[in-house]
Design a protein around this motif. Structure first.
Motif, PDB file in Angstrom:
ATOM      1  N   GLY A  97      12.060  11.530   0.639  1.00 29.26           N
ATOM      2  CA  GLY A  97      11.520  12.413   1.663  1.00 29.26           C
ATOM      3  C   GLY A  97      10.686  13.489   1.019  1.00 29.26           C
ATOM      4  N   SER A  98       9.477  13.690   1.522  1.00 30.40           N
ATOM      5  CA  SER A  98       8.538  14.631   0.906  1.00 30.40           C
ATOM      6  C   SER A  98       8.238  15.803   1.829  1.00 30.40           C
ATOM      7  N   TRP A  99       8.084  16.976   1.232  1.00 28.23           N
ATOM      8  CA  TRP A  99       7.715  18.175   1.984  1.00 28.23           C
ATOM      9  C   TRP A  99       6.191  18.278   1.976  1.00 28.23           C
ATOM     10  N   ARG A 100       5.586  17.596   2.958  1.00 24.35           N
ATOM     11  CA  ARG A 100       4.137  17.588   3.108  1.00 24.35           C
ATOM     12  C   ARG A 100       3.809  17.066   4.499  1.00 24.35           C
ATOM     13  N   ARG A 101       2.536  16.977   4.808  1.00 23.96           N
ATOM     14  CA  ARG A 101       2.120  16.643   6.170  1.00 23.96           C
ATOM     15  C   ARG A 101       2.068  15.146   6.438  1.00 23.96           C
ATOM     16  N   SER A 102       1.835  14.319   5.424  1.00 23.84           N
ATOM     17  CA  SER A 102       1.682  12.884   5.652  1.00 23.84           C
ATOM     18  C   SER A 102       2.523  12.105   4.657  1.00 23.84           C
ATOM     19  N   ALA A 103       2.800  10.838   4.987  1.00 24.49           N
ATOM     20  CA  ALA A 103       3.601   9.950   4.130  1.00 24.49           C
ATOM     21  C   ALA A 103       4.871  10.651   3.674  1.00 24.49           C
ATOM     22  N   VAL A 104       5.602  11.182   4.643  1.00 27.14           N
ATOM     23  CA  VAL A 104       6.757  12.012   4.292  1.00 27.14           C
ATOM     24  C   VAL A 104       8.003  11.191   3.968  1.00 27.14           C
ATOM     25  N   LEU A 105       8.157  10.028   4.599  1.00 25.86           N
ATOM     26  CA  LEU A 105       9.352   9.211   4.402  1.00 25.86           C
ATOM     27  C   LEU A 105       8.907   7.842   3.891  1.00 25.86           C
ATOM     28  N   GLN A 106       9.413   7.473   2.705  1.00 24.06           N
ATOM     29  CA  GLN A 106       8.948   6.253   2.048  1.00 24.06           C
ATOM     30  C   GLN A 106      10.128   5.472   1.469  1.00 24.06           C
ATOM     31  N   ILE A 107       9.966   4.140   1.412  1.00 25.55           N
ATOM     32  CA  ILE A 107      10.978   3.244   0.873  1.00 25.55           C
ATOM     33  C   ILE A 107      10.376   2.521  -0.331  1.00 25.55           C
ATOM     34  N   TRP A 108      11.151   2.455  -1.410  1.00 26.50           N
ATOM     35  CA  TRP A 108      10.674   1.921  -2.681  1.00 26.50           C
ATOM     36  C   TRP A 108      11.650   0.875  -3.204  1.00 26.50           C
ATOM     37  N   ASP A 109      11.126  -0.075  -3.971  1.00 29.65           N
ATOM     38  CA  ASP A 109      11.967  -1.058  -4.650  1.00 29.65           C
ATOM     39  C   ASP A 109      12.450  -0.462  -5.972  1.00 29.65           C
ATOM     40  N   PHE A 110      13.767  -0.394  -6.144  1.00 30.89           N
ATOM     41  CA  PHE A 110      14.316   0.246  -7.333  1.00 30.89           C
ATOM     42  C   PHE A 110      13.938  -0.509  -8.603  1.00 30.89           C
ATOM     43  N   ALA A 111      14.121  -1.827  -8.614  1.00 29.51           N
ATOM     44  CA  ALA A 111      13.893  -2.604  -9.830  1.00 29.51           C
ATOM     45  C   ALA A 111      12.424  -2.587 -10.243  1.00 29.51           C
ATOM     46  N   MET A 112      11.521  -2.717  -9.288  1.00 28.22           N
ATOM     47  CA  MET A 112      10.095  -2.823  -9.589  1.00 28.22           C
ATOM     48  C   MET A 112       9.394  -1.473  -9.642  1.00 28.22           C
ATOM     49  N   ALA A 113      10.040  -0.425  -9.105  1.00 27.58           N
ATOM     50  CA  ALA A 113       9.441   0.912  -9.053  1.00 27.58           C
ATOM     51  C   ALA A 113       8.114   0.894  -8.301  1.00 27.58           C
ATOM     52  N   SER A 166       7.127  13.472  13.182  1.00 29.62           N
ATOM     53  CA  SER A 166       6.760  13.896  11.834  1.00 29.62           C
ATOM     54  C   SER A 166       7.405  15.238  11.521  1.00 29.62           C
ATOM     55  N   SER A 167       7.809  15.391  10.279  1.00 30.54           N
ATOM     56  CA  SER A 167       8.431  16.632   9.846  1.00 30.54           C
ATOM     57  C   SER A 167       8.278  16.740   8.346  1.00 30.54           C
ATOM     58  N   GLN A 168       7.990  17.932   7.844  1.00 34.53           N
ATOM     59  CA  GLN A 168       7.973  18.146   6.401  1.00 34.53           C
ATOM     60  C   GLN A 168       9.426  18.168   5.930  1.00 34.53           C
ATOM     61  N   LEU A 169       9.804  17.182   5.116  1.00 30.18           N
ATOM     62  CA  LEU A 169      11.209  16.890   4.886  1.00 30.18           C
ATOM     63  C   LEU A 169      11.789  17.635   3.689  1.00 30.18           C
ATOM     64  N   TYR A 170      12.971  18.194   3.917  1.00 30.61           N
ATOM     65  CA  TYR A 170      13.787  18.740   2.834  1.00 30.61           C
ATOM     66  C   TYR A 170      14.904  17.776   2.432  1.00 30.61           C
ATOM     67  N   CYS A 171      15.308  16.884   3.320  1.00 24.77           N
ATOM     68  CA  CYS A 171      16.468  16.045   3.047  1.00 24.77           C
ATOM     69  C   CYS A 171      16.290  14.684   3.713  1.00 24.77           C
ATOM     70  N   ALA A 172      16.813  13.653   3.052  1.00 26.55           N
ATOM     71  CA  ALA A 172      16.748  12.293   3.579  1.00 26.55           C
ATOM     72  C   ALA A 172      17.880  11.496   2.951  1.00 26.55           C
ATOM     73  N   GLN A 173      18.440  10.550   3.728  1.00 24.84           N
ATOM     74  CA  GLN A 173      19.606   9.816   3.261  1.00 24.84           C
ATOM     75  C   GLN A 173      19.697   8.483   4.009  1.00 24.84           C
ATOM     76  N   TRP A 174      20.098   7.440   3.282  1.00 22.04           N
ATOM     77  CA  TRP A 174      20.470   6.203   3.955  1.00 22.04           C
ATOM     78  C   TRP A 174      21.722   6.450   4.784  1.00 22.04           C
ATOM     79  N   LEU A 175      21.728   5.933   5.985  1.00 27.32           N
ATOM     80  CA  LEU A 175      22.867   6.103   6.884  1.00 27.32           C
ATOM     81  C   LEU A 175      23.486   4.732   7.107  1.00 27.32           C
ATOM     82  N   GLY A 176      24.403   4.353   6.217  1.00 26.26           N
ATOM     83  CA  GLY A 176      24.946   3.010   6.261  1.00 26.26           C
ATOM     84  C   GLY A 176      23.891   1.987   5.873  1.00 26.26           C
ATOM     85  N   ARG A 177      24.098   0.747   6.300  1.00 24.42           N
ATOM     86  CA  ARG A 177      23.161  -0.320   5.952  1.00 24.42           C
ATOM     87  C   ARG A 177      21.986  -0.411   6.917  1.00 24.42           C
TER      88      ARG A 177
END
Length: 362
Positions: A261-277, A290-301
């Motif tokens: 989660g990023s504190w900015r105006r665009s592309a604030v929430l992103q998902i990445w592949d851990f192994a491939m980076a 949209s929200s400038q994010l301070y916190c983000a978390q997986w909520l279960g599966r």
């Protein structure tokens, strides 16, 4: 089409429709001012509201979900009964009273299966004053203090509970032995700026991957997520992009996906592949969600939760469709912290804003 496929198709359609309705209704509410103050949309339910004596900076459920620790801007920590909101313990000592600087992170040692823990009723907390404290919270006593000569902004504990890491206002990440409390090593970038094998600015988030006990990631102001092997001094790889300003870095060990989660105006929430980076996708934004994010978390599966200061909101999203499934909007201030109790299919969620902790359920 099988009955299973039909069910999945209908479920995805319903979730998508809910997301569309949430956006449309929230926009209408905002434009016509029909609602003021905190209000809920979608599948979120408010269970309790806890008012604290100072602004909330961080929060964490105990591993069993029974209690909630809340760190405040005056340097105190309050422990609440998660089921009824009753305050059980208050953690302050001469160090925190004299500095009165915010608690920046709280972590509980992980429970180790089939092993009796010597760290029962222990929590670790770090502070903007540079303090790192071990609290025995049921007796409200501090049993050890480390004083780092910087603002300490984040900490995390290794999956086996043998050591912990701290990070803060400088690029260095310190590693300590849990038993002796002594520093094992400092992880930092080399002098070669072309490599950027470490951070260059403040570090706000640390997260171990339980599938790789020595590997953790970190993020902060330099718009990189760094990968570290805690047996080595420099980072081993990185990816660029996220601008992390809080506890907005999480790993799903089942799918091996990173959430940022990023504190900015665009592309604030992103998902990445851990192994491939590499980036898998940007979570779509609307003017309302949209929200400038301070916190983000997986909520279960199946879900994601995040919070920030644009619209002062917390938002849940379906992981498959990436559509919003619930919103908690128009809070008194930005959402600086969230946590889930990780219990069952409908976990409780703590959302911190201003002097309030809101206990929700999805």
């Amino acid at each position: 089409m099988s009955s299973t496929d039909t069910y999945r198709t209908r479920t995805n359609s319903v979730v998508s429709d809910v997301g569309t309705l949430l956006s449309e209704y929230s926009e209408l509410s905002r434009l016509t001012h029909r609602k003021t103050g905190p209000y809920l949309e979608g599948n979120l339910k408010l269970l309790n509201t806890i008012e604290s004596p100072a602004d909330v900076m961080c929060c964490r459920f105990t591993p069993d979900g029974a209690r909630l620790a809340v760190g405040l801007c005056d340097g105190s920590i309050k422990i609440y009964d998660a089921s009824n909101g009753q305050m059980l313990y208050s953690l302050m000592d001469n160090d925190t009273l004299s500095s009165r600087l915010p608690v920046t992170q709280i972590r509980f040692p992980p429970p180790i299966e089939n092993v009796e823990s010597k760290y029962e009723h222990i929590l670790l907390a770090c502070y903007a004053s540079g303090l790192v404290k071990f609290w025995h919270y049921t007796s409200s006593s501090c049993i050890h203090t480390i004083n780092e000569s910087r603002q300490t902004l984040s900490l995390t504990i290794s999956p086996e509970g043998t050591h912990f890491l701290t990070a803060g206002a400088d690029p260095q990440i310190h590693m300590y032995n849990m038993e002796t409390k002594q520093k094992i090593r400092t992880l930092e970038p080399s002098d070669c700026y072309e490599l950027m094998d470490g951070h260059r600015f403040r570090v706000f988030a640390l997260q171990y991957n339980i599938n790789y006990p020595n590997v953790f990631i970190s993020g902060g102001w330099d718009d990189t997520v760094q990968y570290w092997d805690d047996r080595q001094t420099h980072s081993v790889k990185k990816f660029c992009g996220p601008h992390i300003c809080g506890d907005a870095l999480d790993i799903d060990p089942v799918h091996n996906h990173i959430l940022t989660g990023s504190w900015r105006r665009s592309a604030v929430l992103q998902i990445w592949d851990f192994a491939m980076a590499v980036k898998i996708k940007d979570v779509p934004q609307t003017p309302i969600t949209s929200s400038q994010l301070y916190c983000a978390q997986w909520l279960g599966r199946d879900s994601i939760i995040c919070g920030g200061n644009d619209h002062n909101m917390a938002l849940t999203l379906d992981r498959g469709t990436l559509n919003p499934t619930g919103m908690f909007v128009d809070l008194p201030q930005g959402v600086y912290c969230i946590d889930s109790d990780h219990q069952g299919q409908h976990p409780r969620i703590a959302v911190g804003s201003n002097r309030f902790i809101y206990i929700l359920q999805c």
